[in-house]
Design a protein around this motif. Structure first.
Motif, short mmCIF file in Angstrom:
data_model
loop_
_atom_site.label_atom_id
_atom_site.label_comp_id
_atom_site.label_asym_id
_atom_site.label_seq_id
_atom_site.Cartn_x
_atom_site.Cartn_y
_atom_site.Cartn_z
N ALA B 78 -4.55 -8.65 1.11
CA ALA B 78 -4.92 -7.45 0.35
C ALA B 78 -3.68 -6.58 0.09
CB ALA B 78 -5.97 -6.65 1.11
N ILE B 79 -3.66 -5.95 -1.08
CA ILE B 79 -2.50 -5.12 -1.46
C ILE B 79 -2.79 -3.65 -1.16
CG2 ILE B 79 -1.03 -4.40 -3.38
CD1 ILE B 79 -1.81 -7.05 -4.77
N HIS B 80 -1.83 -3.00 -0.52
CA HIS B 80 -1.97 -1.57 -0.24
C HIS B 80 -0.78 -0.83 -0.85
CE1 HIS B 80 -5.06 -2.54 2.72
NE2 HIS B 80 -4.25 -3.50 3.12
N VAL B 81 -1.06 0.35 -1.38
CA VAL B 81 0.02 1.22 -1.86
C VAL B 81 -0.15 2.54 -1.12
CG1 VAL B 81 1.03 2.41 -3.84
CG2 VAL B 81 0.09 0.10 -4.11
N MET B 82 0.89 2.98 -0.43
CA MET B 82 0.78 4.22 0.33
C MET B 82 2.06 5.05 0.21
SD MET B 82 0.26 1.64 3.24
CE MET B 82 1.55 0.70 4.03
N VAL B 83 1.89 6.36 0.38
CA VAL B 83 3.02 7.26 0.24
C VAL B 83 3.98 7.04 1.41
CG1 VAL B 83 3.74 9.68 0.10
CG2 VAL B 83 1.60 8.94 -0.96
N ASN B 84 5.27 6.95 1.08
CA ASN B 84 6.30 6.67 2.08
C ASN B 84 6.69 7.96 2.79
OD1 ASN B 84 8.35 5.54 3.55
ND2 ASN B 84 9.64 5.00 1.78
N GLY B 114 0.28 0.38 10.61
CA GLY B 114 -0.01 -1.00 10.23
C GLY B 114 0.27 -1.23 8.76
N LEU B 115 0.11 -2.49 8.32
CA LEU B 115 0.40 -2.82 6.92
C LEU B 115 -0.58 -2.15 5.96
CD1 LEU B 115 1.25 -6.63 7.20
CD2 LEU B 115 2.83 -4.70 7.03
N ASP B 116 -1.73 -1.70 6.48
CA ASP B 116 -2.67 -0.99 5.62
C ASP B 116 -2.47 0.52 5.73
OD1 ASP B 116 -3.49 -0.55 8.17
OD2 ASP B 116 -5.58 -1.15 7.86
N GLY B 117 -1.41 0.94 6.42
CA GLY B 117 -1.09 2.36 6.52
C GLY B 117 -1.75 3.06 7.70
N ARG B 141 -3.01 6.87 1.35
CA ARG B 141 -3.20 5.66 0.55
C ARG B 141 -3.61 5.97 -0.88
NH1 ARG B 141 -6.06 1.15 4.01
NH2 ARG B 141 -6.98 0.86 1.97
N LEU B 142 -3.18 5.13 -1.79
CA LEU B 142 -3.56 5.28 -3.19
C LEU B 142 -4.56 4.19 -3.53
CD1 LEU B 142 -0.51 6.33 -2.93
CD2 LEU B 142 -0.52 6.23 -5.42
N ARG B 143 -5.38 4.47 -4.54
CA ARG B 143 -6.26 3.42 -5.03
C ARG B 143 -5.38 2.37 -5.71
NH1 ARG B 143 -11.01 4.77 -9.11
NH2 ARG B 143 -11.11 2.58 -9.76
N THR B 144 -5.65 1.10 -5.46
CA THR B 144 -4.79 0.03 -5.95
C THR B 144 -5.62 -1.07 -6.60
OG1 THR B 144 -3.33 0.45 -4.07
CG2 THR B 144 -3.01 -1.61 -5.23
N GLU B 145 -5.25 -1.44 -7.81
CA GLU B 145 -5.92 -2.58 -8.47
C GLU B 145 -4.87 -3.34 -9.26
OE1 GLU B 145 -9.42 -1.34 -10.73
OE2 GLU B 145 -10.17 -0.18 -9.01
N SER B 146 -5.15 -4.62 -9.54
CA SER B 146 -4.17 -5.35 -10.34
C SER B 146 -4.85 -6.19 -11.40
CB SER B 146 -3.27 -6.21 -9.45
OG SER B 146 -4.04 -7.04 -8.64
#
Ligand code: FES
Ligand SMILES: [Fe+2]
Lengths: 164, 424
Positions: B78-84, B114-117, B141-146
């Motif tokens: 699963a892909i996660h995008v989160m603020v650094n 963790g990898l999911d933030g 975390r941000l909403r993420t879609e591809s």
């Protein structure tokens, strides 16, 4: 150092230094025809990105064979490229010259290059590690390969209207 | 009318109904702040291509507007995008641009994510008391879609699904663009990066600007062989079109015969690719695959421009990152065929280097004129910037107007969306 046919080791450092300084002088003066004459046609002029050594299979800033070198210089000169007409002015120094290897008539030299460019009244500074592979010929050194590794080659750059 | 920012209450004055852009649009720092909030925090922003973080635990750093984010693939894929930004006292938890890891540990006081933030552990937690809730202290975390390998993220939890934001026409063009894998998956081979003193919208306009090509890129055209030069004469021939695809997106089809790379596969192989074709035959590729790969090497015949930050440009991705009102970072991502023949990928790399990046025969001239725009707007504050070219002969397209290849239809699509988002 196996065979030292055309190379006088004792005098080598001053000789290659003189060559690199003369090359730097040509590049700052944008004397590109004379710069092209320094090359062996089969040589590559490469500005890699990051620390790759497999230039053919990587994306580089440039990886010029003889034709691309000539096309690049033609582009600089024709006056149709708005970024190179007029180009940025440059002043560079080449120093910290180290002879890495001298085998037969082939010499590998590492050096440091600092380039300051000026355009629109704005100056930018670039630092690079260079590696020259030179061949000693009867008419002086010729460049077989030149690799210029900008310190921030994988970072945000600007566009270049000159050579390193 | 927005009471919080009365300065920009009149959006028509910034982008008029007859397609004139106010100088302020490139220059006003307050407007820029508002754009970051109302556009970049509210819509889907492209952050990465799948191939840039292919494995479990792979990550890359990116940005959403001004905000640094980490794009990561967890152990389940699963892909996660989160603020650094560490949830303790804000330090970045990662400064490696790209890599592989099993967790992110903040270097300051050692909070581990963790990898999911999610916050996994912190040193000496006792001093936070018994009611400290780790679940509420994960990375933001941000909403993420591809879609088809293109990963987007957004801060806006309420936004429509990505495919709806893209729309049917954009999705169709993305699928067509990806055909340049030549039967292999498209992969990112590397990227050129340069920063330009210009407002981000100057770049947004340029990806859908065919009008500038023969002027700015004359020196590039002169370095091409005759046959290839011919392909780029789209203004002369008047072939092609620009079309508004809705939601600020547009397509500029410069070489219509290369919109679908599977069409006309029996057309003769262009001179500049004959050597490559022979190499592929020698490697044992059957003739139909040779044709497909060779056709794909030159890229697609169009630019697909997505609002607000990514363009699929013939053979590469062009990504913009706003830095300040007068500075924008540009990335040109070179694409290749994953697992494809090395000779074909090498050719794509050399073609990319030829035009793109700080030492390309094209990009430096683009960067120069973009900077000229920014410099020029210092004068004549009241003069409008015109994006009305080609209004006179637009016709209806599938989802929006379609104009001449040199029309500014795509810019109008983007500004229409800009206005819609800024009014909300
Ligand atoms: S700032 Fe990250 S642990 Fe303190
Ligand atoms: Fe351009």
């Amino acid at each position: 150092m196996t065979e030292m046919s055309k190379i006088d080791t004792t005098g080598l450092l001053p000789q290659v230094t003189e060559f690199l300084w003369a090359e730097a002088d040509l590049l700052d003066a944008k004397e590109y025809d004379r710069w092209l004459d320094l090359w062996q046609p089969e040589g590559f002029y490469t500005l890699p990105i990051g620390d790759t050594t497999d230039f053919a299979n990587a994306l580089n800033l440039c990886h010029d064979n003889d034709k691309m070198r000539r096309d690049r210089i033609e582009r600089f000169r024709q006056g149709f490229s708005i970024s190179s007409a007029p180009p940025a002015q440059t002043v560079r120094t080449v120093s910290r010259i180290v002879i890495e290897k001298a085998e037969g008539d082939v010499i590998t030299i590492r050096s440091a290059e600092h380039v300051i460019e000026d355009k629109f009244g704005r100056q930018r500074v670039w630092a690079a590690n260079m590696t020259h592979t030179l061949v000693a010929t009867d008419s002086g050194f010729r460049i077989r390969a030149k690799v210029v590794r900008l310190l921030n080659s994988d970072g945000m750059l600007n566009s270049f209207s000159y050579l390193f | 009318m927005s009471l919080d920012m009365p300065k920009f209450s009149d959006l028509d004055a910034l982008y008029s109904s007859d397609a004139k852009v106010a100088t302020q649009m490139y220059e006003d720092p307050d407007l820029f702040k508002l754009e970051m909030d109302k556009i970049f925090r509210k819509t889907w922003v492209f952050v990465a291509h799948d191939s840039e973080f292919p494995d479990k635990g792979s990550f890359k750093l990116s940005t959403v507007g001004l905000e640094p984010v980490i794009v990561v693939r967890d152990r389940k894929g699963a892909i996660h995008v989160m603020v650094n930004r560490c949830r303790h006292r804000a330090a970045t938890v990662c400064e490696v641009k790209k890599g592989k890891t099993s967790s992110f540990q903040c270097p300051y006081h050692g909070w581990g994510y963790g990898l999911d933030g999610s916050l996994r552990a912190l040193p000496y937690p006792e001093q936070y008391g018994d009611d400290f809730n780790k679940d509420q202290h994960g990375l933001q975390r941000l909403r993420t879609e591809s879609y088809n390998g293109m990963v987007f993220a957004t801060f806006n939890e309420d936004i429509e699904p990505l495919v709806d934001f893209l729309g049917s026409e954009v999705c169709r063009y993305i699928d067509l663009f990806m055909k340049q894998g030549g039967g292999f998956p498209v992969t990112v081979l590397g990227e050129h990066q340069f920063t330009v003193p210009m407002n981000w919208k100057v770049q947004l306009e340029n990806t859908t600007d065919a009008y500038h090509f023969p002027v700015v890129h004359k020196s590039f055209l002169q370095s091409l062989d005759g046959e290839t030069n011919e392909i780029f004469q789209f203004l002369e021939t008047g072939k092609g079109f620009v079309e508004d695809l809705g939601n600020g997106h547009s397509v500029m089809a410069m070489i219509p015969e290369l919109i679908d790379l599977d069409d006309n596969l029996d057309a003769p192989i262009p001179e500049r690719f004959t050597e490559l074709a022979q190499e592929l035959r020698d490697e044992g590729y059957p003739e139909d695959q040779v044709k497909k790969i060779v056709r794909a090497v030159g890229g697609a015949g169009f630019n697909l421009n997505l609002f607000p930050n990514v363009s699929f440009s013939l053979a590469f991705f062009r990504v913009l990152t706003p830095i300040s009102v007068e500075q924008t970072d540009i990335r040109h991502m070179a694409l290749g065929m994953e697992g494809g023949p090395a000779a074909a990928n090498q050719m794509r790399l050399r073609l990319h280097e030829h035009f793109q990046g700080p030492m390309g025969f094209g990009s430096p001239d683009d960067a120069e004129v973009w900077e000229r725009v920014q410099r020029g707007t210092k004068g004549g504050e009241d003069l409008p910037i015109l994006v009305n070219r080609g209004l006179v002969d637009e016709t209806p397209g599938t989802l929006g107007p379609r104009g001449h290849i040199s029309a500014e239809t795509g810019m109008r699509a983007a500004y229409k969306m800009w206005k819609r988002m800024m009014s909300q």
